[in-house]
Scaffold this active site. Structure first.
Site, PDB file in Angstrom:
ATOM      1  CD  GLU A  97      -3.056  -0.712   2.074  1.00  0.00           C
ATOM      2  OE1 GLU A  97      -3.036  -0.693   2.842  1.00  0.00           O
ATOM      3  OE2 GLU A  97      -3.859  -1.703   1.893  1.00  0.00           O
ATOM      4  N   GLY A 120      -8.184 -18.832  -3.288  1.00  0.00           N
ATOM      5  CA  GLY A 120      -9.149 -18.755  -2.826  1.00  0.00           C
ATOM      6  C   GLY A 120      -9.000 -18.271  -1.132  1.00  0.00           C
ATOM      7  CE1 TYR A 153     -11.698  -7.377  -0.460  1.00  0.00           C
ATOM      8  CE2 TYR A 153     -10.777  -5.210  -0.751  1.00  0.00           C
ATOM      9  CZ  TYR A 153     -11.293  -6.125  -0.779  1.00  0.00           C
ATOM     10  OH  TYR A 153     -10.046  -6.207   0.593  1.00  0.00           O
TER      11      TYR A 153
END
Length: 158
Positions: A24, A95, A131
């Site tokens: 980030e 996953g 998402y």
């Protein structure tokens, strides 16, 4: 694949927090110590909760989620605020991230919580797409504000 974090996971959680901060573009902000994380997760009054994603073959931790409770005054119920979700790059696509989020959803449903929510950087398209694929909705009309550092100290001393 997904299990509740235990005290011996603290060093790997901290390491992955640093990896996430680097991803980030803010590694200088990840200053939490093992002791701070241990106290938050496993101290006398835990305020933070953790899940670990393990590799199915090796059992090695490859991801984590840490979360805490929030509260909706409108709904009259708790919710889960997902502070961090991270899967190591070499394990993405396996996953693990989905399994972590689905476990949080199961926890929320089982406990009668009304939501699971989190923040995502607006440039993080892979995560945003992920998402959305799970049915998550952006809260575009809301803007996050934060008091920290000198501004927090100034406000807290008034």
């Amino acid at each position: 694949m997904i299990r509740t974090a235990v005290p011996t996971d603290v060093p790997v959680i901290r390491a992955m927090i640093r990896e996430l901060a680097e991803y980030e573009k803010a590694p200088h902000e990840a200053v939490a110590t093992d002791e701070q994380l241990h106290d938050a997760l496993f101290g006398p009054a835990p305020a933070l909760f953790g899940l670990i994603a393990e590799d199915d073959t090796t059992g090695e931790p490859v991801g984590f989620a840490v979360w805490f409770l929030n509260f909706s005054t409108w709904r009259g119920t708790h919710g889960i605020y997902l502070e961090d979700l991270y899967v190591r790059p070499e394990s993405r696509g396996g996953g693990h991230g989905k399994a972590l989020l689905l476990e949080l959803a199961r926890i929320a449903v089982k406990r009668g919580y009304s939501r699971v929510e989190w923040s995502v950087l607006d440039w993080n398209e892979p995560s945003i797409d992920f998402y959305k694929s799970l049915g998550a909705v952006a809260m575009d009309e809301w803007t996050v504000y934060r008091l920290t550092g000198d501004a927090l100290a100034a406000a807290g001393s008034r």
